[in-house]
Design a protein around this motif. Structure first.
Motif, PDB file in Angstrom:
ATOM      1  N   VAL A   1       0.835  -1.205   0.000  1.00 32.75           N
ATOM      2  CA  VAL A   1       0.000   0.000   0.000  1.00 32.75           C
ATOM      3  C   VAL A   1       0.870   1.256   0.000  1.00 32.75           C
ATOM      4  O   VAL A   1       0.616   2.210  -0.748  1.00 32.75           O
ATOM      5  CB  VAL A   1      -0.950  -0.013   1.213  1.00 32.75           C
ATOM      6  N   LEU A   2       1.903   1.258   0.813  1.00 34.07           N
ATOM      7  CA  LEU A   2       2.809   2.415   0.857  1.00 34.07           C
ATOM      8  C   LEU A   2       3.495   2.639  -0.486  1.00 34.07           C
ATOM      9  O   LEU A   2       3.635   3.781  -0.941  1.00 34.07           O
ATOM     10  CB  LEU A   2       3.864   2.209   1.944  1.00 34.07           C
ATOM     11  N   ASP A   3       3.908   1.546  -1.120  1.00 32.32           N
ATOM     12  CA  ASP A   3       4.552   1.658  -2.429  1.00 32.32           C
ATOM     13  C   ASP A   3       3.599   2.243  -3.473  1.00 32.32           C
ATOM     14  O   ASP A   3       4.001   3.064  -4.313  1.00 32.32           O
ATOM     15  CB  ASP A   3       5.068   0.296  -2.887  1.00 32.32           C
ATOM     16  N   LEU A   4       2.330   1.814  -3.428  1.00 29.31           N
ATOM     17  CA  LEU A   4       1.343   2.339  -4.373  1.00 29.31           C
ATOM     18  C   LEU A   4       1.098   3.830  -4.125  1.00 29.31           C
ATOM     19  O   LEU A   4       1.002   4.626  -5.064  1.00 29.31           O
ATOM     20  CB  LEU A   4       0.030   1.559  -4.254  1.00 29.31           C
ATOM     21  N   CYS A   5       1.011   4.221  -2.866  1.00 31.91           N
ATOM     22  CA  CYS A   5       0.828   5.644  -2.545  1.00 31.91           C
ATOM     23  C   CYS A   5       1.981   6.475  -3.098  1.00 31.91           C
ATOM     24  O   CYS A   5       1.774   7.542  -3.692  1.00 31.91           O
ATOM     25  CB  CYS A   5       0.722   5.835  -1.030  1.00 31.91           C
ATOM     26  N   GLU A   6       3.184   5.977  -2.903  1.00 34.37           N
ATOM     27  CA  GLU A   6       4.355   6.716  -3.378  1.00 34.37           C
ATOM     28  C   GLU A   6       4.413   6.744  -4.900  1.00 34.37           C
ATOM     29  O   GLU A   6       4.780   7.767  -5.502  1.00 34.37           O
ATOM     30  CB  GLU A   6       5.629   6.099  -2.805  1.00 34.37           C
ATOM     31  N   ARG A   7       4.049   5.637  -5.521  1.00 38.63           N
ATOM     32  CA  ARG A   7       4.064   5.577  -6.985  1.00 38.63           C
ATOM     33  C   ARG A   7       3.170   6.659  -7.591  1.00 38.63           C
ATOM     34  O   ARG A   7       3.584   7.376  -8.519  1.00 38.63           O
ATOM     35  CB  ARG A   7       3.583   4.196  -7.438  1.00 38.63           C
ATOM     36  N   TYR A   8       1.956   6.811  -7.039  1.00 40.13           N
ATOM     37  CA  TYR A   8       1.037   7.782  -7.629  1.00 40.13           C
ATOM     38  C   TYR A   8       1.368   9.202  -7.187  1.00 40.13           C
ATOM     39  O   TYR A   8       1.082  10.154  -7.922  1.00 40.13           O
ATOM     40  CB  TYR A   8      -0.412   7.397  -7.311  1.00 40.13           C
TER      41      TYR A   8
ATOM     42  N   GLY B   1       2.879  15.117  -7.084  1.00 39.80           N
ATOM     43  CA  GLY B   1       2.416  15.496  -5.756  1.00 39.80           C
ATOM     44  C   GLY B   1       0.944  15.821  -5.656  1.00 39.80           C
ATOM     45  O   GLY B   1       0.453  16.082  -4.554  1.00 39.80           O
ATOM     46  N   ALA B   2       0.203  15.810  -6.763  1.00 34.11           N
ATOM     47  CA  ALA B   2      -1.236  16.103  -6.695  1.00 34.11           C
ATOM     48  C   ALA B   2      -1.963  15.035  -5.886  1.00 34.11           C
ATOM     49  O   ALA B   2      -2.855  15.326  -5.086  1.00 34.11           O
ATOM     50  CB  ALA B   2      -1.819  16.195  -8.105  1.00 34.11           C
ATOM     51  N   PHE B   3      -1.582  13.790  -6.098  1.00 36.81           N
ATOM     52  CA  PHE B   3      -2.108  12.680  -5.302  1.00 36.81           C
ATOM     53  C   PHE B   3      -1.132  12.469  -4.145  1.00 36.81           C
ATOM     54  O   PHE B   3       0.046  12.175  -4.361  1.00 36.81           O
ATOM     55  CB  PHE B   3      -2.195  11.418  -6.159  1.00 36.81           C
ATOM     56  N   ASP B   4      -1.609  12.623  -2.918  1.00 35.31           N
ATOM     57  CA  ASP B   4      -0.703  12.500  -1.777  1.00 35.31           C
ATOM     58  C   ASP B   4      -1.474  11.990  -0.570  1.00 35.31           C
ATOM     59  O   ASP B   4      -2.460  12.609  -0.148  1.00 35.31           O
ATOM     60  CB  ASP B   4      -0.060  13.845  -1.454  1.00 35.31           C
ATOM     61  N   ALA B   5      -1.049  10.850  -0.026  1.00 33.75           N
ATOM     62  CA  ALA B   5      -1.694  10.275   1.156  1.00 33.75           C
ATOM     63  C   ALA B   5      -1.215  10.939   2.441  1.00 33.75           C
ATOM     64  O   ALA B   5      -1.699  10.603   3.519  1.00 33.75           O
ATOM     65  CB  ALA B   5      -1.419   8.773   1.208  1.00 33.75           C
ATOM     66  N   ARG B   6      -0.266  11.846   2.320  1.00 28.33           N
ATOM     67  CA  ARG B   6       0.284  12.545   3.488  1.00 28.33           C
ATOM     68  C   ARG B   6       0.103  14.046   3.305  1.00 28.33           C
ATOM     69  O   ARG B   6       1.053  14.786   3.076  1.00 28.33           O
ATOM     70  CB  ARG B   6       1.770  12.211   3.661  1.00 28.33           C
ATOM     71  N   LEU B   7      -1.110  14.506   3.439  1.00 25.79           N
ATOM     72  CA  LEU B   7      -1.384  15.934   3.276  1.00 25.79           C
ATOM     73  C   LEU B   7      -1.032  16.689   4.554  1.00 25.79           C
ATOM     74  O   LEU B   7      -1.215  16.171   5.658  1.00 25.79           O
ATOM     75  CB  LEU B   7      -2.863  16.147   2.941  1.00 25.79           C
ATOM     76  N   PRO B   8      -0.511  17.896   4.425  1.00 26.77           N
ATOM     77  CA  PRO B   8      -0.162  18.697   5.603  1.00 26.77           C
ATOM     78  C   PRO B   8      -1.361  18.882   6.526  1.00 26.77           C
ATOM     79  O   PRO B   8      -2.484  19.135   6.079  1.00 26.77           O
ATOM     80  CB  PRO B   8       0.287  20.036   5.006  1.00 26.77           C
ATOM     81  N   GLY B   9      -1.121  18.701   7.823  1.00 32.10           N
ATOM     82  CA  GLY B   9      -2.184  18.889   8.797  1.00 32.10           C
ATOM     83  C   GLY B   9      -3.117  17.718   8.942  1.00 32.10           C
ATOM     84  O   GLY B   9      -4.085  17.776   9.724  1.00 32.10           O
ATOM     85  N   ARG B  10      -2.853  16.646   8.205  1.00 35.24           N
ATOM     86  CA  ARG B  10      -3.698  15.454   8.277  1.00 35.24           C
ATOM     87  C   ARG B  10      -2.825  14.235   8.525  1.00 35.24           C
ATOM     88  O   ARG B  10      -1.660  14.209   8.193  1.00 35.24           O
ATOM     89  CB  ARG B  10      -4.478  15.250   6.971  1.00 35.24           C
ATOM     90  N   GLY B  11      -3.419  13.213   9.127  1.00 33.68           N
ATOM     91  CA  GLY B  11      -2.700  11.968   9.315  1.00 33.68           C
ATOM     92  C   GLY B  11      -2.569  11.208   8.010  1.00 33.68           C
ATOM     93  O   GLY B  11      -3.230  11.525   7.010  1.00 33.68           O
ATOM     94  N   PHE B  12      -1.693  10.215   8.001  1.00 35.86           N
ATOM     95  CA  PHE B  12      -1.525   9.376   6.822  1.00 35.86           C
ATOM     96  C   PHE B  12      -2.844   8.707   6.472  1.00 35.86           C
ATOM     97  O   PHE B  12      -3.450   8.026   7.308  1.00 35.86           O
ATOM     98  CB  PHE B  12      -0.443   8.335   7.096  1.00 35.86           C
ATOM     99  N   ASP B  13      -3.316   8.899   5.243  1.00 39.43           N
ATOM    100  CA  ASP B  13      -4.622   8.391   4.823  1.00 39.43           C
ATOM    101  C   ASP B  13      -4.514   7.754   3.434  1.00 39.43           C
ATOM    102  O   ASP B  13      -4.545   8.450   2.418  1.00 39.43           O
ATOM    103  CB  ASP B  13      -5.643   9.531   4.791  1.00 39.43           C
ATOM    104  N   PRO B  14      -4.410   6.412   3.376  1.00 38.12           N
ATOM    105  CA  PRO B  14      -4.288   5.731   2.089  1.00 38.12           C
ATOM    106  C   PRO B  14      -5.608   5.207   1.538  1.00 38.12           C
ATOM    107  O   PRO B  14      -5.614   4.307   0.695  1.00 38.12           O
ATOM    108  CB  PRO B  14      -3.361   4.565   2.441  1.00 38.12           C
TER     109      PRO B  14
END
Length: 247
Positions: free
Chosen positions: A69-76, A82-95
């Protein structure tokens, strides 16, 4: 076999038309989806994802599924600048944008291992199917009881990202603001992992996301932009238009 259960916060329906596929196959599908929800939901304090987001899991303690899952998040993230990002500022990691399609695709693979050849799994409106053809309606982005198109799906998947269910919930990671360049984007791909991730990523990118999605291997795209123009790749499997609830 025909079952509907509420998992991950939305209804998931399963239909299997093959004779002889044991009911245990359906049990396995929903057991896996419930497990995925427990392990990968950022809304459950004790999930692997939540513990990872809080820094409680060292790199050498991550399970193979979470690494995937982490690899897929990083791939996209990289593919979209950076438009797709599971680590948005001010928010927890959300995949969640990855986990929904990924987990449903894994469920479809369980069905195939059990002998299912003609089946349809609908995870909150995103569909992975085998056999067919199946007719799948794409909801009109502004009129809830109408469709903007109908497509034909045989062995593959389709996912839509839009604003009509949850409002401005998709954020452009480059700006931190809600993505508003598109009203909806639908992607047909070989797997629901790809279809769901590409649809969400394209929506986050805005108008430029349509061309980006069309350039992804095996993907066909149908989008409605903020000016209400329809943009469609030549290979998108449209069968016609109609009214009613989306499949």
């Amino acid at each position: 076999m025909h079952r509907v259960e509420h998992v991950m916060g939305f209804p998931i329906s399963l239909r299997v038309d093959d004779a002889g596929v044991p009911g245990a196959a359906g049990d396995a599908v929903f057991a896996w989806l419930r497990e995925a929800d427990e392990r990968f939901s950022p809304f459950k304090e004790g999930s692997e994802v939540s513990r990872y987001g809080r820094g409680e899991l060292p790199a050498d303690a991550l399970g193979a599924d979470l690494v995937e899952v982490l690899d897929l998040c990083e791939r996209y993230r990289v593919a979209t600048g950076g438009a797709f990002d599971a680590r948005l500022p001010g928010r927890g990691f959300d995949p969640c944008a990855i986990v929904k399609g990924w987990s449903a695709q894994r469920a479809a693979e369980l069905l195939r291992k059990a002998g299912a050849r003609r089946f349809c799994l609908n995870a909150g409106g995103d569909v992975v199917a085998g056999g067919g053809p199946w007719r799948v309606g794409v909801r009109h982005p502004e009129i809830a009881d109408k469709l903007c198109t109908v497509l034909e799906l045989t062995d593959g998947a389709v996912a839509t990202s839009a604003r009509y269910e949850r409002g401005d919930h998709i954020i452009d990671g480059r700006t931190g603001a809600p993505a508003t360049g598109l009203l909806s984007v639908t992607v047909v791909a070989p797997t629901l992992t790809e279809a769901d991730a590409v649809a969400t990523a394209a929506f986050a990118m805005g108008a430029e996301g349509v061309e980006w999605a069309a350039g992804q291997a095996g993907c066909e795209v149908y989008a409605v932009d903020a000016e209400r123009r329809v943009l469609r790749t030549p290979g998108f499997p449209v069968t016609g238009a109609g009214e009613g609830a989306a499949a």
